[in-house]
Write a protein that holds these residues in place. Structure first.
Motif, PDB file in Angstrom:
ATOM      1  N   PRO A  12       0.794  -1.235   0.000  1.00 41.58           N
ATOM      2  CA  PRO A  12       0.000   0.000   0.000  1.00 41.58           C
ATOM      3  C   PRO A  12       0.831   1.293   0.000  1.00 41.58           C
ATOM      4  CG  PRO A  12      -0.795  -1.532   1.669  1.00 41.58           C
ATOM      5  CD  PRO A  12       0.459  -2.122   1.114  1.00 41.58           C
ATOM      6  N   ASP A  13       1.918   1.332   0.748  1.00 39.33           N
ATOM      7  CA  ASP A  13       2.672   2.591   0.799  1.00 39.33           C
ATOM      8  C   ASP A  13       4.051   2.464   0.147  1.00 39.33           C
ATOM      9  OD1 ASP A  13       3.635   0.938   2.705  1.00 39.33           O
ATOM     10  OD2 ASP A  13       3.685   2.419   4.319  1.00 39.33           O
ATOM     11  N   GLN A  14       4.119   1.656  -0.884  1.00 40.81           N
ATOM     12  CA  GLN A  14       5.358   1.484  -1.639  1.00 40.81           C
ATOM     13  C   GLN A  14       5.847   2.807  -2.225  1.00 40.81           C
ATOM     14  OE1 GLN A  14       7.415  -0.970  -1.935  1.00 40.81           O
ATOM     15  NE2 GLN A  14       8.615  -0.521  -3.768  1.00 40.81           N
ATOM     16  N   TYR A  15       4.912   3.750  -2.399  1.00 43.07           N
ATOM     17  CA  TYR A  15       5.282   5.040  -2.987  1.00 43.07           C
ATOM     18  C   TYR A  15       6.101   5.906  -2.030  1.00 43.07           C
ATOM     19  CZ  TYR A  15       1.362   6.888  -0.269  1.00 43.07           C
ATOM     20  OH  TYR A  15       0.520   7.235   0.751  1.00 43.07           O
ATOM     21  N   ARG A  16       6.128   5.552  -0.761  1.00 43.37           N
ATOM     22  CA  ARG A  16       6.940   6.317   0.199  1.00 43.37           C
ATOM     23  C   ARG A  16       8.383   5.824   0.161  1.00 43.37           C
ATOM     24  NH1 ARG A  16       3.627   9.339   3.116  1.00 43.37           N
ATOM     25  NH2 ARG A  16       1.505   8.576   3.449  1.00 43.37           N
ATOM     26  N   ILE A  17       9.282   6.739   0.313  1.00 40.59           N
ATOM     27  CA  ILE A  17      10.693   6.383   0.137  1.00 40.59           C
ATOM     28  C   ILE A  17      11.164   5.353   1.166  1.00 40.59           C
ATOM     29  CG2 ILE A  17      11.751   8.244   1.552  1.00 40.59           C
ATOM     30  CD1 ILE A  17      13.730   8.566  -0.911  1.00 40.59           C
ATOM     31  N   ASN A  23      12.044  -2.258   1.015  1.00 37.62           N
ATOM     32  CA  ASN A  23      11.829  -3.353   0.068  1.00 37.62           C
ATOM     33  C   ASN A  23      12.960  -3.495  -0.953  1.00 37.62           C
ATOM     34  OD1 ASN A  23       9.405  -4.352   1.130  1.00 37.62           O
ATOM     35  ND2 ASN A  23       8.208  -2.796   0.088  1.00 37.62           N
ATOM     36  N   GLY A  24      14.106  -2.948  -0.623  1.00 31.53           N
ATOM     37  CA  GLY A  24      15.281  -3.171  -1.480  1.00 31.53           C
ATOM     38  C   GLY A  24      15.596  -2.037  -2.433  1.00 31.53           C
ATOM     39  N   GLY A  25      14.852  -0.937  -2.310  1.00 28.35           N
ATOM     40  CA  GLY A  25      15.071   0.182  -3.223  1.00 28.35           C
ATOM     41  C   GLY A  25      16.312   1.002  -2.889  1.00 28.35           C
ATOM     42  N   TYR A  26      16.764   1.784  -3.860  1.00 30.33           N
ATOM     43  CA  TYR A  26      17.952   2.640  -3.765  1.00 30.33           C
ATOM     44  C   TYR A  26      19.208   1.880  -3.345  1.00 30.33           C
ATOM     45  CZ  TYR A  26      15.047   6.637  -4.847  1.00 30.33           C
ATOM     46  OH  TYR A  26      14.213   7.496  -5.495  1.00 30.33           O
ATOM     47  N   ARG A  27      19.262   0.599  -3.752  1.00 25.34           N
ATOM     48  CA  ARG A  27      20.495  -0.157  -3.582  1.00 25.34           C
ATOM     49  C   ARG A  27      21.303  -0.149  -4.877  1.00 25.34           C
ATOM     50  NH1 ARG A  27      18.364  -5.408  -0.526  1.00 25.34           N
ATOM     51  NH2 ARG A  27      17.390  -4.185   1.121  1.00 25.34           N
ATOM     52  N   ALA A  28      20.587  -0.044  -5.987  1.00 28.88           N
ATOM     53  CA  ALA A  28      21.281  -0.021  -7.285  1.00 28.88           C
ATOM     54  C   ALA A  28      21.993   1.313  -7.489  1.00 28.88           C
ATOM     55  CB  ALA A  28      20.288  -0.259  -8.416  1.00 28.88           C
ATOM     56  N   LEU A  29      21.408   2.376  -6.952  1.00 28.23           N
ATOM     57  CA  LEU A  29      21.959   3.715  -7.200  1.00 28.23           C
ATOM     58  C   LEU A  29      23.406   3.882  -6.717  1.00 28.23           C
ATOM     59  CD1 LEU A  29      21.486   6.528  -8.350  1.00 28.23           C
ATOM     60  CD2 LEU A  29      20.556   7.190  -6.131  1.00 28.23           C
ATOM     61  N   GLN A 101      10.940   3.604  -7.915  1.00 28.65           N
ATOM     62  CA  GLN A 101      11.574   2.656  -8.846  1.00 28.65           C
ATOM     63  C   GLN A 101      11.908   3.394 -10.147  1.00 28.65           C
ATOM     64  OE1 GLN A 101      10.491  -1.816  -9.878  1.00 28.65           O
ATOM     65  NE2 GLN A 101       8.950  -0.458 -10.732  1.00 28.65           N
ATOM     66  N   LEU A 102      10.979   4.263 -10.564  1.00 26.49           N
ATOM     67  CA  LEU A 102      11.205   5.063 -11.768  1.00 26.49           C
ATOM     68  C   LEU A 102      12.308   6.090 -11.535  1.00 26.49           C
ATOM     69  CD1 LEU A 102      10.523   6.257 -14.559  1.00 26.49           C
ATOM     70  CD2 LEU A 102       8.664   7.532 -13.471  1.00 26.49           C
ATOM     71  N   ILE A 103      12.229   6.791 -10.410  1.00 28.26           N
ATOM     72  CA  ILE A 103      13.212   7.856 -10.143  1.00 28.26           C
ATOM     73  C   ILE A 103      14.624   7.277 -10.014  1.00 28.26           C
ATOM     74  CG2 ILE A 103      13.921   9.633  -8.471  1.00 28.26           C
ATOM     75  CD1 ILE A 103      10.863  10.062  -7.952  1.00 28.26           C
ATOM     76  N   LEU A 215      15.803  -0.263 -14.854  1.00 23.71           N
ATOM     77  CA  LEU A 215      17.254  -0.083 -14.734  1.00 23.71           C
ATOM     78  C   LEU A 215      17.841  -0.531 -13.405  1.00 23.71           C
ATOM     79  CD1 LEU A 215      17.689   3.279 -16.634  1.00 23.71           C
ATOM     80  CD2 LEU A 215      18.286   0.988 -17.424  1.00 23.71           C
ATOM     81  N   SER A 216      17.167  -0.197 -12.297  1.00 24.22           N
ATOM     82  CA  SER A 216      17.759  -0.547 -11.001  1.00 24.22           C
ATOM     83  C   SER A 216      17.945  -2.066 -10.907  1.00 24.22           C
ATOM     84  CB  SER A 216      16.899  -0.032  -9.847  1.00 24.22           C
ATOM     85  OG  SER A 216      15.608  -0.596  -9.907  1.00 24.22           O
ATOM     86  N   HIS A 217      17.031  -2.805 -11.493  1.00 21.94           N
ATOM     87  CA  HIS A 217      17.105  -4.272 -11.426  1.00 21.94           C
ATOM     88  C   HIS A 217      18.241  -4.810 -12.290  1.00 21.94           C
ATOM     89  CE1 HIS A 217      13.317  -3.945  -9.316  1.00 21.94           C
ATOM     90  NE2 HIS A 217      12.905  -3.144 -10.284  1.00 21.94           N
ATOM     91  N   ILE A 218      18.456  -4.148 -13.421  1.00 22.71           N
ATOM     92  CA  ILE A 218      19.567  -4.567 -14.294  1.00 22.71           C
ATOM     93  C   ILE A 218      20.905  -4.289 -13.605  1.00 22.71           C
ATOM     94  CG2 ILE A 218      20.729  -4.090 -16.504  1.00 22.71           C
ATOM     95  CD1 ILE A 218      17.925  -3.644 -17.715  1.00 22.71           C
ATOM     96  N   ILE A 219      21.012  -3.132 -12.939  1.00 21.59           N
ATOM     97  CA  ILE A 219      22.260  -2.796 -12.235  1.00 21.59           C
ATOM     98  C   ILE A 219      22.535  -3.803 -11.120  1.00 21.59           C
ATOM     99  CG2 ILE A 219      23.450  -1.029 -10.836  1.00 21.59           C
ATOM    100  CD1 ILE A 219      22.865  -0.306 -13.904  1.00 21.59           C
ATOM    101  N   LEU A 220      21.486  -4.150 -10.361  1.00 21.49           N
ATOM    102  CA  LEU A 220      21.684  -5.063  -9.225  1.00 21.49           C
ATOM    103  C   LEU A 220      21.992  -6.486  -9.662  1.00 21.49           C
ATOM    104  CD1 LEU A 220      18.923  -4.008  -6.662  1.00 21.49           C
ATOM    105  CD2 LEU A 220      21.403  -3.743  -6.426  1.00 21.49           C
ATOM    106  N   ASN A 221      21.349  -6.932 -10.737  1.00 18.44           N
ATOM    107  CA  ASN A 221      21.462  -8.345 -11.123  1.00 18.44           C
ATOM    108  C   ASN A 221      22.316  -8.600 -12.358  1.00 18.44           C
ATOM    109  OD1 ASN A 221      19.508  -9.392  -9.088  1.00 18.44           O
ATOM    110  ND2 ASN A 221      18.141  -8.035 -10.199  1.00 18.44           N
TER     111      ASN A 221
END
Lengths: 426, 159
Positions: A12-17, A23-29, A101-103, A215-221
């Protein structure tokens, strides 16, 4: 199959940073900025085989590679969120449900091409999505993912939203740039291509929301991992926007190359009310219609091309046996007439003529010679304009005439539809 | 006339882009949010604030269909009748709204409350039929839902 882009779509609140990070975001960056050079990232994306998800399917890494390395001019990255191809509603979901995920993808792409300014061009109607992106961008500036010296890497990026004004043609990349420049958004003649001469005459890369979200998924994997998904020349997953006469319309993320049959019957729950399938538009209204006997076709760029259609944006519009194909083609002709920007005469005049002739056939005033007249007009529009809008306007007419000529003939002779949609709004 | 806030927000757009004209569309979104429509006066004001001629603003603006002119109702109902919505009864939704409101597409109710517009694809095809009222989408519409939405809006309630 494990979902990639939609893995957290129901949180529900995946849109919050914070949730995105949890959930694993901003690890590829940080990995992209600190462990890879821009050239390595371009190579990785080339290796992944990722093709543009806006409709044309151009290899994303190759597009990045076209940006001249020695240009002293500032570079721009544009995210095309002007989702307007009728039948398509995937980018809206990606934006509203998982904006970070987009940003994250945008920041990675900007670093890869050396852009310090990026815009998300979002269609004006998507107010909710635009607000959600504004909030997400604000969160990023606070956390240091945007702005100066991102995560101590020395890389700077400013990202802002640019809201459109209801013009379909702005999804065409050169129109989109004209729109941001504040001009009437008539497309530009190519070449020069945007990679060399784009926004404000500077080198510019334009990528679709879904493309960037990968892109983030391609960078990580890794590029090899992505290239192993889907089909050899259409790698990865695709979000199919399924609409029309199916029991469960919606967005489905599936591997490239899934059959149309699986998409409609296993994921979409089959045809509504036990009716029979008649036709499918597989990639948005500007892609050729398929008949019911084509359901074994694989849904990817090359397979659909070989089957005489196109994957386009993956917008799959399903029509049952009560659908009048002349009515469908007429409605689409109204759309293209409305959206023609008027720059090129064949499109400006031709889309109007098509709509007029389609209208008289639909309304029982068609003439025997109208079918050939339509084909003649279409032949004189396609390939004769600056942008592909006109090519798209021709396709629904020529393909419905080719596949459903009997319905046109019936319409002209009997002055009515062969079948009736019935009451659908209850 | 533009409010102080609107004027301030538009002034802030100046200098945000390499070209002045780039601020036209963002400024029109401010006008839409703050006023709900535009007229000759607002165009002149926008042009003055941005340091452009009124013709430059009008030239760009006339390319787009999203920004309503003065005379639009308090609630601007935009109905999609493109293919996916059509297959789900979009044209029947249009007829139903015309009947309920007693106006045709392109018209505004005499009380100034509702304007009905037929638009192209809103990008909500999986939840068709759909309409947009001002900034908000209303999806998977049925007669009962439309009745409920119109009744609420008539009482000035958001739904």
């Amino acid at each position: 199959m494990e979902k990639i882009l939609f893995k957290h779509i129901d949180v529900p609140d995946q849109y919050r940073i914070d949730t995105y990070i949890k959930n694993g975001g901003y690890r590829a960056l940080p990995k992209a900025l600190k462990e890879h050079s821009p050239d390595e990232l371009i190579e990785m994306v080339k290796k992944s085989g990722l093709r543009g998800r806006g409709g044309a399917g151009f290899p994303a890494g190759m597009k990045w590679g076209f940006v001249p390395k020695d240009s002293p001019k500032p570079r721009f990255l544009l995210c095309n969120a002007d989702e307007g191809e009728p039948g398509t509603f995937k980018d809206r979901t990606l934006i509203e449900k998982d904006p970070h995920q987009l940003i994250e993808g945008i920041i990675i792409a900007a670093y890869a091409i050396g852009a310090h300014r990026a815009f998300i061009y979002i269609r004006g109607e998507f107010c909710f999505g635009a607000n959600r992106l504004e909030e997400a961008i604000g969160e990023c500036y606070q956390k240091g993912y945007l702005g100066k010296n991102i995560l101590g890497s020395g890389f700077d990026l400013d990202l802002s939203i640019y809201r459109g004004g209801g013009a379909y043609v702005c999804g065409e990349e050169t129109s989109l740039m004209e729109s941001i420049e504040g001009n009437r958004a008539n497309p530009r003649l190519k070449p020069p291509f945007p990679a060399a001469v784009g926004l404000y005459q500077n080198p510019t890369v334009i990528n679709n929301v879904e493309t960037l979200s990968n892109l983030s998924h391609i960078i990580l994997n890794g590029g090899d991992w992505y290239a192993g998904l889907g089909m050899p020349k259409s790698t990865g997953t695709k979000i199919f926007s399924l609409s029309g006469h199916v029991n469960k319309p919606g967005n489905y993320e599936l591997p490239m190359g899934v059959t149309l049959k699986e998409l409609i019957y296993e994921h979409g729950g089959g045809i509504k009310d036990g009716r029979n399938l008649k036709a499918v538009i597989p990639g948005g209204v500007s892609t050729p219609v398929l008949t019911a006997d084509s359901v074994d076709v694989k849904m990817d760029f090359d397979s659909l091309y070989e089957a005489g259609s196109l994957l386009g944006s993956g917008a799959t519009i399903v029509m049952d046996e009560t659908t009048c194909m002349v009515k469908v083609a007429y409605r689409i002709s109204k759309f293209f007439e409305h959206e023609s920007c008027g720059k090129c005469v064949p499109c400006r005049e031709g889309t109007r003529w098509i709509r007029q002739i389609m209208g008289r056939i639909e309304n029982g005033k068609g003439r025997e010679e109208d079918i050939e007249l339509l084909r003649d007009i279409c032949a004189n529009i396609a390939g004769k304009t600056v942008c592909p809008l006109a090519d798209g306007a021709v396709v629904p007419i020529t393909s419905t005439i080719e596949k459903f000529r009997d319905e046109y003939e019936y319409h002209i002779r009997n002055k009515k539809c062969m079948v009736d949609l019935g009451q659908r709004f209850v | 006339m533009l409010s102080e806030t609107a004027q301030k927000r538009i002034a802030e757009l100046k200098g945000k882009f390499p070209k002045k004209r780039s601020a036209i569309l963002p400024a029109m979104h401010v006008v839409l949010e703050e006023v709900g429509f535009y007229n000759r006066d607002t165009l002149e004001q926008v042009a003055d604030i941005l340091g452009l001629s009124e013709m430059e603003v009008a030239e760009t603006l006339s390319f787009y269909t999203y920004f309503p002119k003065e005379g639009v109702g308090k609630y601007h109902i935009q109905i999609c009748t493109n293919v996916s919505c059509m297959l789900a009864g979009g044209e029947q939704l249009k007829a139903y709204l015309e009947e309920k409101l007693g106006i045709k597409v392109g018209q505004t109710t005499p009380d100034g409350l509702f304007t009905l517009t037929e638009v192209e694809c809103l990008g909500s095809c999986g939840t068709a039929p759909v309409m947009q009222i001002n900034q908000k989408y209303y999806e998977n519409l049925t007669r009962a839902k439309v009745d409920e939405i119109l009744a609420a809006l008539r009482e000035g309630k958001e739904i």
